[in-house]
Design a protein around this motif. Structure first.
Motif, PDB file in Angstrom:
ATOM      1  N   HIS A 167       0.808  -1.292   0.119  1.00 30.45           N
ATOM      2  CA  HIS A 167       0.024   0.016   0.081  1.00 30.45           C
ATOM      3  C   HIS A 167       0.736   1.361   0.098  1.00 30.45           C
ATOM      4  O   HIS A 167       0.598   2.474  -0.858  1.00 30.45           O
ATOM      5  CB  HIS A 167      -0.867  -0.169   1.243  1.00 30.45           C
ATOM      6  N   ALA A 168       2.081   1.297   0.768  1.00 29.58           N
ATOM      7  CA  ALA A 168       2.833   2.353   0.743  1.00 29.58           C
ATOM      8  C   ALA A 168       3.402   2.620  -0.813  1.00 29.58           C
ATOM      9  O   ALA A 168       3.720   3.798  -1.192  1.00 29.58           O
ATOM     10  CB  ALA A 168       3.825   2.290   1.826  1.00 29.58           C
ATOM     11  N   ALA A 169       3.921   1.454  -1.427  1.00 30.38           N
ATOM     12  CA  ALA A 169       4.357   1.579  -2.615  1.00 30.38           C
ATOM     13  C   ALA A 169       3.338   2.267  -3.634  1.00 30.38           C
ATOM     14  O   ALA A 169       3.806   3.228  -4.539  1.00 30.38           O
ATOM     15  CB  ALA A 169       5.000   0.245  -3.339  1.00 30.38           C
ATOM     16  N   VAL A 170       2.120   1.812  -3.419  1.00 30.73           N
ATOM     17  CA  VAL A 170       1.054   2.195  -4.463  1.00 30.73           C
ATOM     18  C   VAL A 170       0.667   3.591  -4.318  1.00 30.73           C
ATOM     19  O   VAL A 170       0.681   4.288  -4.968  1.00 30.73           O
ATOM     20  CB  VAL A 170      -0.430   1.497  -4.353  1.00 30.73           C
ATOM     21  N   LYS A 171       0.903   4.212  -3.077  1.00 36.79           N
ATOM     22  CA  LYS A 171       0.694   5.481  -2.520  1.00 36.79           C
ATOM     23  C   LYS A 171       1.757   6.508  -3.042  1.00 36.79           C
ATOM     24  O   LYS A 171       1.477   7.554  -3.459  1.00 36.79           O
ATOM     25  CB  LYS A 171       0.248   5.939  -1.164  1.00 36.79           C
ATOM     26  N   GLU A 172       3.096   5.979  -3.079  1.00 35.17           N
ATOM     27  CA  GLU A 172       4.062   6.653  -3.434  1.00 35.17           C
ATOM     28  C   GLU A 172       3.989   6.667  -5.265  1.00 35.17           C
ATOM     29  O   GLU A 172       4.442   7.696  -5.701  1.00 35.17           O
ATOM     30  CB  GLU A 172       5.437   6.127  -3.071  1.00 35.17           C
ATOM     31  N   ILE A 173       3.709   5.762  -5.800  1.00 38.10           N
ATOM     32  CA  ILE A 173       3.566   5.697  -7.335  1.00 38.10           C
ATOM     33  C   ILE A 173       2.577   6.377  -7.838  1.00 38.10           C
ATOM     34  O   ILE A 173       2.615   6.738  -8.775  1.00 38.10           O
ATOM     35  CB  ILE A 173       3.754   3.974  -7.943  1.00 38.10           C
ATOM     36  N   GLU A 174       1.230   6.188  -7.177  1.00 35.71           N
ATOM     37  CA  GLU A 174      -0.067   6.705  -7.848  1.00 35.71           C
ATOM     38  C   GLU A 174      -0.286   6.123  -9.208  1.00 35.71           C
ATOM     39  O   GLU A 174      -0.278   7.061 -10.147  1.00 35.71           O
ATOM     40  CB  GLU A 174       0.029   8.134  -7.622  1.00 35.71           C
ATOM     41  N   PRO A 175      -0.272   4.921  -9.266  1.00 39.41           N
ATOM     42  CA  PRO A 175      -0.388   4.514 -10.919  1.00 39.41           C
ATOM     43  C   PRO A 175      -1.778   4.913 -11.194  1.00 39.41           C
ATOM     44  O   PRO A 175      -2.868   4.888 -10.648  1.00 39.41           O
ATOM     45  CB  PRO A 175      -0.512   2.993 -10.480  1.00 39.41           C
TER      46      PRO A 175
ATOM     47  N   GLN B 258      -5.121   3.679 -13.621  1.00 42.35           N
ATOM     48  CA  GLN B 258      -5.693   2.391 -14.027  1.00 42.35           C
ATOM     49  C   GLN B 258      -5.012   1.559 -14.961  1.00 42.35           C
ATOM     50  O   GLN B 258      -4.965   0.343 -15.017  1.00 42.35           O
ATOM     51  CB  GLN B 258      -7.156   2.644 -14.481  1.00 42.35           C
ATOM     52  N   GLU B 259      -4.729   2.367 -16.179  1.00 41.59           N
ATOM     53  CA  GLU B 259      -3.992   1.652 -17.195  1.00 41.59           C
ATOM     54  C   GLU B 259      -2.567   0.926 -16.735  1.00 41.59           C
ATOM     55  O   GLU B 259      -2.231  -0.167 -17.147  1.00 41.59           O
ATOM     56  CB  GLU B 259      -3.697   2.566 -18.264  1.00 41.59           C
ATOM     57  N   GLU B 260      -1.935   1.677 -15.858  1.00 39.47           N
ATOM     58  CA  GLU B 260      -0.632   1.265 -15.333  1.00 39.47           C
ATOM     59  C   GLU B 260      -1.095  -0.103 -14.559  1.00 39.47           C
ATOM     60  O   GLU B 260      -0.022  -0.936 -14.417  1.00 39.47           O
ATOM     61  CB  GLU B 260       0.184   2.224 -14.526  1.00 39.47           C
ATOM     62  N   TRP B 261      -1.797   0.160 -13.595  1.00 40.42           N
ATOM     63  CA  TRP B 261      -2.004  -0.963 -12.569  1.00 40.42           C
ATOM     64  C   TRP B 261      -2.560  -2.275 -13.549  1.00 40.42           C
ATOM     65  O   TRP B 261      -2.122  -3.124 -13.203  1.00 40.42           O
ATOM     66  CB  TRP B 261      -3.373  -0.654 -11.871  1.00 40.42           C
TER      67      TRP B 261
ATOM     68  N   ALA C 256      -1.397  -2.575 -16.707  1.00 46.28           N
ATOM     69  CA  ALA C 256      -0.554  -3.372 -17.161  1.00 46.28           C
ATOM     70  C   ALA C 256       0.667  -4.258 -16.221  1.00 46.28           C
ATOM     71  O   ALA C 256       1.005  -5.278 -16.719  1.00 46.28           O
ATOM     72  CB  ALA C 256       0.424  -2.271 -17.653  1.00 46.28           C
ATOM     73  N   ALA C 257       0.423  -3.739 -14.878  1.00 50.65           N
ATOM     74  CA  ALA C 257       1.119  -4.487 -13.788  1.00 50.65           C
ATOM     75  C   ALA C 257       0.536  -6.001 -13.803  1.00 50.65           C
ATOM     76  O   ALA C 257       1.162  -6.997 -13.566  1.00 50.65           O
ATOM     77  CB  ALA C 257       1.381  -3.894 -12.687  1.00 50.65           C
ATOM     78  N   ILE C 258      -0.839  -6.091 -13.479  1.00 49.68           N
ATOM     79  CA  ILE C 258      -1.452  -7.269 -13.565  1.00 49.68           C
ATOM     80  C   ILE C 258      -1.146  -7.993 -14.523  1.00 49.68           C
ATOM     81  O   ILE C 258      -0.949  -9.398 -14.595  1.00 49.68           O
ATOM     82  CB  ILE C 258      -3.239  -7.030 -13.440  1.00 49.68           C
ATOM     83  N   LYS C 259      -1.283  -7.487 -15.847  1.00 50.06           N
ATOM     84  CA  LYS C 259      -1.043  -8.369 -17.262  1.00 50.06           C
ATOM     85  C   LYS C 259       0.475  -8.957 -16.989  1.00 50.06           C
ATOM     86  O   LYS C 259       0.642 -10.003 -17.434  1.00 50.06           O
ATOM     87  CB  LYS C 259      -1.165  -7.367 -18.334  1.00 50.06           C
ATOM     88  N   PHE C 260       1.372  -8.186 -16.777  1.00 52.14           N
ATOM     89  CA  PHE C 260       2.871  -8.729 -16.445  1.00 52.14           C
ATOM     90  C   PHE C 260       2.844  -9.952 -15.521  1.00 52.14           C
ATOM     91  O   PHE C 260       3.512 -10.999 -15.881  1.00 52.14           O
ATOM     92  CB  PHE C 260       3.735  -7.478 -16.141  1.00 52.14           C
ATOM     93  N   LEU C 261       2.211  -9.718 -14.232  1.00 54.40           N
ATOM     94  CA  LEU C 261       2.480 -10.858 -13.337  1.00 54.40           C
ATOM     95  C   LEU C 261       1.542 -12.037 -13.913  1.00 54.40           C
ATOM     96  O   LEU C 261       1.981 -13.183 -13.732  1.00 54.40           O
ATOM     97  CB  LEU C 261       1.552 -10.357 -11.968  1.00 54.40           C
ATOM     98  N   THR C 262       0.384 -11.972 -14.673  1.00 56.96           N
ATOM     99  CA  THR C 262      -0.153 -12.851 -15.399  1.00 56.96           C
ATOM    100  C   THR C 262       0.609 -13.679 -16.230  1.00 56.96           C
ATOM    101  O   THR C 262       0.844 -14.781 -16.292  1.00 56.96           O
ATOM    102  CB  THR C 262      -1.551 -12.387 -16.077  1.00 56.96           C
ATOM    103  N   GLU C 263       1.513 -12.986 -17.150  1.00 64.20           N
ATOM    104  CA  GLU C 263       2.226 -13.662 -18.066  1.00 64.20           C
ATOM    105  C   GLU C 263       3.433 -14.170 -17.552  1.00 64.20           C
ATOM    106  O   GLU C 263       4.080 -15.181 -18.009  1.00 64.20           O
ATOM    107  CB  GLU C 263       2.819 -12.247 -19.211  1.00 64.20           C
ATOM    108  N   THR C 264       4.090 -13.714 -16.449  1.00 65.77           N
ATOM    109  CA  THR C 264       4.877 -14.359 -15.640  1.00 65.77           C
ATOM    110  C   THR C 264       4.625 -15.660 -15.288  1.00 65.77           C
ATOM    111  O   THR C 264       5.377 -16.696 -15.182  1.00 65.77           O
ATOM    112  CB  THR C 264       5.704 -13.347 -14.549  1.00 65.77           C
ATOM    113  N   GLY C 265       3.314 -15.527 -14.573  1.00 70.95           N
ATOM    114  CA  GLY C 265       2.837 -17.065 -14.154  1.00 70.95           C
ATOM    115  C   GLY C 265       2.832 -18.013 -15.183  1.00 70.95           C
ATOM    116  O   GLY C 265       2.953 -19.217 -15.147  1.00 70.95           O
TER     117      GLY C 265
END
Length: 293
Positions: free
Chosen positions: A42-50, A52-55, A57-66
């Motif tokens: 949560h601290a990282a998300v508050k610092e980054i302030e992604p 919706q598109e960036e969020w 993209a991160a979910i897609k990256f983790l899905t592809e990694t799996g």
């Protein structure tokens, strides 16, 4: 019930609300781990302030990694490696007393049940590459030699591949061997000078490396597992300090104490005595095992 338990979620108290939902019956260690991850995430998300598109993209990256992971390829471990997390976990779990040799990551290419060989054997079964003599001593933290230490070693060939990566090209157990020290604690065997090589970079982790301007290479090294009764097992490498990637290992596995000089021997007398076929490399490195805790 506290205000947080009622579920009034805000940007300011987000982590506290989530952590408050962990039941009191939860395993204490699990609760501790999930609580810590939640706070830092949560601290990282508050610092980054992604956005919706960036969020997404991160979910897609983790899905592809799996999806890239299978019985042979573990893309999630590869992600841990390139972020330095694998080495950090290794360091935390392998804190050594003063004077003991440092550990580093095992890597994915260890093979069990490698044949045990007489000391002084040549593990380079195909005769390719630059001949290399590897030798040293296995000691305890008091400086005493250790006998009957099992030394399990493996390395790449001159092209930067392990035998298991080139089935049908390299012989089985090429550049692998198991040895045991005698009463004097010394070891010596022959191999071939290893070469730098890339970690798998054809998946999402490789794309991330490229986006970060990072290369996928590991510097030339030899792997060791050292086992002796009454001592902690040591999983480690030795590295060529002159390798072009020695200061930028893709998985952060290099430690200064694990640098071992790779000397080219061209002295005619030594060549005649030890390797009549011609010049060879010499690597000498001692290891110190920590007593079992």
């Amino acid at each position: 019930m506290t205000e947080a338990n009622k579920g009034y979620f805000t940007e300011e108290n987000s982590a506290d609300v989530v952590i408050s939902r962990i039941a009191e019956t939860t395993d204490p260690r699990l609760a501790e781990v999930v609580g810590a991850i939640t706070r830092h995430l949560h601290a990282a998300v508050k610092e980054i302030e992604p956005t919706q598109e960036e969020w997404l993209a991160a979910i897609k990256f983790l899905t592809e990694t799996g999806h890239k992971s299978d019985d042979w390829r573990q893309e999630c471990i590869l992600l841990s490696d390139i972020l330095g997390v694998s080495m950090l976990v290794d360091a935390i779990n392998n804190r050594k007393p003063s004077g003991a040799s440092e550990s580093t990551v095992l890597g994915p290419f260890h093979v069990p049940d490698v044949p045990e060989l007489p000391m002084g054997s040549n593990i380079c079964l195909d005769g390719k590459g630059h001949p290399m003599q590897i030798k040293g001593r296995i000691l305890n933290t008091e400086g005493q030699p250790l006998s009957n230490v099992k030394i399990d070693v493996w390395q790449t060939n001159d092209d930067g591949f392990y035998d298991v990566q080139q089935k049908g090209i390299q012989p089985d157990f090429n550049l692998r061997g198991v040895f045991r020290t005698g009463d004097d604690g010394t070891y010596m065997f022959w191999g071939a000078k290893p070469r730098f090589y890339p970690i798998p970079d054809d998946g999402p982790v490789g794309k991330l490396l490229g986006s970060l301007g990072r290369h996928p290479y590991r510097p030339a090294h030899l792997h060791y597992i050292l086992e002796a009764e009454g001592y902690e097992t040591l999983i480690t490498h030795i590295f060529d300090p002159d390798d072009e990637y020695i200061h930028s290992d893709a998985v952060f596995g290099v430690k200064e104490s694990l640098l071992a000089k790779f000397d080219l021997i061209e002295d005619p007398d030594r060549i005649a005595k030890e390797h009549p076929e011609g010049p060879f490399y010499e690597v000498e490195h001692d290891f110190v095992l920590a007593p079992a805790s």
